[in-house]
Motif scaffolding. Structure first.
Motif, PDB file in Angstrom:
ATOM      1  N   LEU A 191      45.576 -21.917  30.636  1.00  0.00           N
ATOM      2  CA  LEU A 191      44.691 -23.043  30.332  1.00  0.00           C
ATOM      3  C   LEU A 191      43.338 -22.608  29.779  1.00  0.00           C
ATOM      4  N   ILE A 192      42.596 -21.829  30.541  1.00  0.00           N
ATOM      5  CA  ILE A 192      41.237 -21.458  30.136  1.00  0.00           C
ATOM      6  C   ILE A 192      41.230 -20.526  28.921  1.00  0.00           C
ATOM      7  N   PRO A 193      42.079 -19.475  28.875  1.00  0.00           N
ATOM      8  CA  PRO A 193      42.094 -18.652  27.656  1.00  0.00           C
ATOM      9  C   PRO A 193      42.410 -19.459  26.401  1.00  0.00           C
ATOM     10  N   PHE A 194      43.385 -20.356  26.498  1.00  0.00           N
ATOM     11  CA  PHE A 194      43.719 -21.198  25.346  1.00  0.00           C
ATOM     12  C   PHE A 194      42.526 -22.066  24.964  1.00  0.00           C
ATOM     13  N   GLN A 195      41.885 -22.652  25.965  1.00  0.00           N
ATOM     14  CA  GLN A 195      40.747 -23.529  25.705  1.00  0.00           C
ATOM     15  C   GLN A 195      39.607 -22.775  25.024  1.00  0.00           C
ATOM     16  N   LEU A 196      39.337 -21.566  25.475  1.00  0.00           N
ATOM     17  CA  LEU A 196      38.232 -20.794  24.901  1.00  0.00           C
ATOM     18  C   LEU A 196      38.515 -20.384  23.457  1.00  0.00           C
ATOM     19  N   VAL A 197      39.731 -19.955  23.185  1.00  0.00           N
ATOM     20  CA  VAL A 197      40.074 -19.586  21.806  1.00  0.00           C
ATOM     21  C   VAL A 197      40.088 -20.830  20.916  1.00  0.00           C
ATOM     22  N   TYR A 198      40.542 -21.932  21.468  1.00  0.00           N
ATOM     23  CA  TYR A 198      40.502 -23.217  20.751  1.00  0.00           C
ATOM     24  C   TYR A 198      39.062 -23.580  20.404  1.00  0.00           C
ATOM     25  N   TYR A 199      38.167 -23.441  21.374  1.00  0.00           N
ATOM     26  CA  TYR A 199      36.749 -23.721  21.128  1.00  0.00           C
ATOM     27  C   TYR A 199      36.185 -22.777  20.065  1.00  0.00           C
ATOM     28  N   TYR A 200      36.594 -21.523  20.120  1.00  0.00           N
ATOM     29  CA  TYR A 200      36.062 -20.568  19.141  1.00  0.00           C
ATOM     30  C   TYR A 200      36.549 -20.892  17.732  1.00  0.00           C
ATOM     31  N   SER A 201      37.754 -21.407  17.628  1.00  0.00           N
ATOM     32  CA  SER A 201      38.246 -21.814  16.306  1.00  0.00           C
ATOM     33  C   SER A 201      37.420 -22.984  15.770  1.00  0.00           C
ATOM     34  N   LEU A 202      37.031 -23.899  16.655  1.00  0.00           N
ATOM     35  CA  LEU A 202      36.148 -24.994  16.239  1.00  0.00           C
ATOM     36  C   LEU A 202      34.774 -24.453  15.857  1.00  0.00           C
ATOM     37  N   PHE A 203      34.316 -23.472  16.602  1.00  0.00           N
ATOM     38  CA  PHE A 203      33.025 -22.836  16.327  1.00  0.00           C
ATOM     39  C   PHE A 203      33.020 -22.182  14.942  1.00  0.00           C
ATOM     40  N   LEU A 204      34.173 -21.664  14.530  1.00  0.00           N
ATOM     41  CA  LEU A 204      34.290 -21.043  13.209  1.00  0.00           C
ATOM     42  C   LEU A 204      34.426 -22.069  12.090  1.00  0.00           C
ATOM     43  N   GLY A 205      34.561 -23.330  12.457  1.00  0.00           N
ATOM     44  CA  GLY A 205      34.629 -24.378  11.446  1.00  0.00           C
ATOM     45  C   GLY A 205      36.030 -24.778  11.041  1.00  0.00           C
ATOM     46  N   LYS A 206      37.012 -24.364  11.798  1.00  0.00           N
ATOM     47  CA  LYS A 206      38.387 -24.748  11.476  1.00  0.00           C
ATOM     48  C   LYS A 206      38.598 -26.200  11.892  1.00  0.00           C
ATOM     49  N   LYS A 207      39.209 -26.968  11.019  1.00  0.00           N
ATOM     50  CA  LYS A 207      39.273 -28.413  11.236  1.00  0.00           C
ATOM     51  C   LYS A 207      40.689 -28.940  11.425  1.00  0.00           C
ATOM     52  N   SER A 208      41.589 -28.527  10.575  1.00  0.00           N
ATOM     53  CA  SER A 208      42.942 -29.077  10.671  1.00  0.00           C
ATOM     54  C   SER A 208      43.691 -28.451  11.840  1.00  0.00           C
ATOM     55  N   GLY A 209      44.668 -29.195  12.344  1.00  0.00           N
ATOM     56  CA  GLY A 209      45.475 -28.672  13.438  1.00  0.00           C
ATOM     57  C   GLY A 209      46.202 -27.399  13.053  1.00  0.00           C
ATOM     58  N   LYS A 210      46.631 -27.319  11.801  1.00  0.00           N
ATOM     59  CA  LYS A 210      47.330 -26.125  11.329  1.00  0.00           C
ATOM     60  C   LYS A 210      46.418 -24.908  11.368  1.00  0.00           C
ATOM     61  N   GLU A 211      45.171 -25.086  10.936  1.00  0.00           N
ATOM     62  CA  GLU A 211      44.210 -23.982  10.956  1.00  0.00           C
ATOM     63  C   GLU A 211      43.898 -23.547  12.386  1.00  0.00           C
ATOM     64  N   ILE A 212      43.656 -24.530  13.242  1.00  0.00           N
ATOM     65  CA  ILE A 212      43.260 -24.231  14.624  1.00  0.00           C
ATOM     66  C   ILE A 212      44.371 -23.501  15.365  1.00  0.00           C
ATOM     67  N   PHE A 213      45.568 -24.061  15.335  1.00  0.00           N
ATOM     68  CA  PHE A 213      46.657 -23.460  16.103  1.00  0.00           C
ATOM     69  C   PHE A 213      47.172 -22.182  15.448  1.00  0.00           C
TER      70      PHE A 213
END
Length: 269
Positions: A128-150
């Motif tokens: 849960l937490i590792p996934f959440q943190l990497v997910y947040y970091y992808s948002l921090f990098l400016g990734k927007k689409s679900g394909k980019e994030i995942f």
């Protein structure tokens, strides 16, 4: 000796200082509202609604704290980022409170089913937490689409899932050990019941909850704070330690993500 130096190199204070102060303040505000609601609301459905709202709000605060660790600049939260943070937190709420909690209740009288639910819960707890943190970091990098994030999350975990999970599990074990000794929300004194641990992560997982809970009970029942000073101070130090370790985990996630971004692709001859 080199191994010890390598481990210690992952601990920081200067780069997380502002985030540490923000964590303490936001935890205080969250716990204040949570405890007043818990003691003042008698309708369990209404209290659950308050828990959900607080959990969603806390996810925004958590993301903001993460960005304070990842950059010294003020990071503005766009509407897209806010929406995606809330969607993820809403997904965790549905998974843990609706699905896993319901399965745990249904499987309580069946040993095999109960073990199965426990195993599912362990997988969620670890990821849960590792996934959440990497997910947040992808948002921090400016990734927007679900394909980019995942796609980014998949890339990070493909390269560093062992190191990330090892560090997170070590932190989780430390928290559980200390909480078992101090009677915190992640105590294993009454057994390793993972669905309840997940509920605690979701709603009372902030580092200062135990300290605030004891302080709130002491003042509510008119107990002299001087007689509780040692216990309250001890719990405050534990909460401070948790916040420090949590934020260093956030910084470690950035380090691993940067390693993925800067890693040179292998050339094929």
């Amino acid at each position: 000796m080199k191994r010890i130096k390598q481990i210690l190199s992952n601990f920081h204070i200067r780069i997380i200082f502002k985030a540490l102060i923000a964590t303490l303040l936001l935890s205080f505000l969250y716990n204040l509202v949570y405890l007043f609601a818990g003691f003042g609301i008698t309708d369990p459905r209404l209290f659950y609604a308050v828990q959900v709202v607080l959990s969603l709000a806390s996810s925004l605060g958590f993301y903001k704290i993460c960005t304070m660790v990842w950059t010294p600049d003020k990071e503005k939260m766009s509407f897209d980022v806010i929406l995606r943070v809330l969607i993820l937190q809403g997904g965790w709420i549905l998974l843990i409170s609706a699905v896993i909690a319901s399965l745990a209740a249904l499987a309580s009288s069946n040993m095999v089913a109960s073990v199965f639910v426990q195993l599912i819960s362990v997988v969620v707890l670890i990821g849960l937490i590792p996934f959440q943190l990497v997910y947040y970091y992808s948002l921090f990098l400016g990734k927007k689409s679900g394909k980019e994030i995942f796609g980014y999350i998949k890339t990070v975990f493909a390269a560093h899932y062992r190191s990330i999970l090892n560090v997170y599990c070590a932190l989780l074990l430390v928290v559980m050990a200390i909480d078992t000794f101090s009677g915190g929300p992640f105590s294993l004194a009454q057994g390793f019941y993972v669905p309840q641990i997940l509920q605690n992560v979701l709603y009372v997982g902030n580092p200062m909850f135990s300290w605030m809970y004891v302080l709130f009970l002491s003042t509510s029942f008119g107990v002299s704070l001087s007689s509780m000073f040692v216990i309250i101070f001890f719990l405050f130090l534990i909460g401070f330690l948790y916040a420090y370790l949590d934020l260093n985990l956030v910084a470690y996630i950035q380090k691993e993500c940067i390693n993925v971004r800067t890693r040179k692709p292998k050339t094929h001859r």
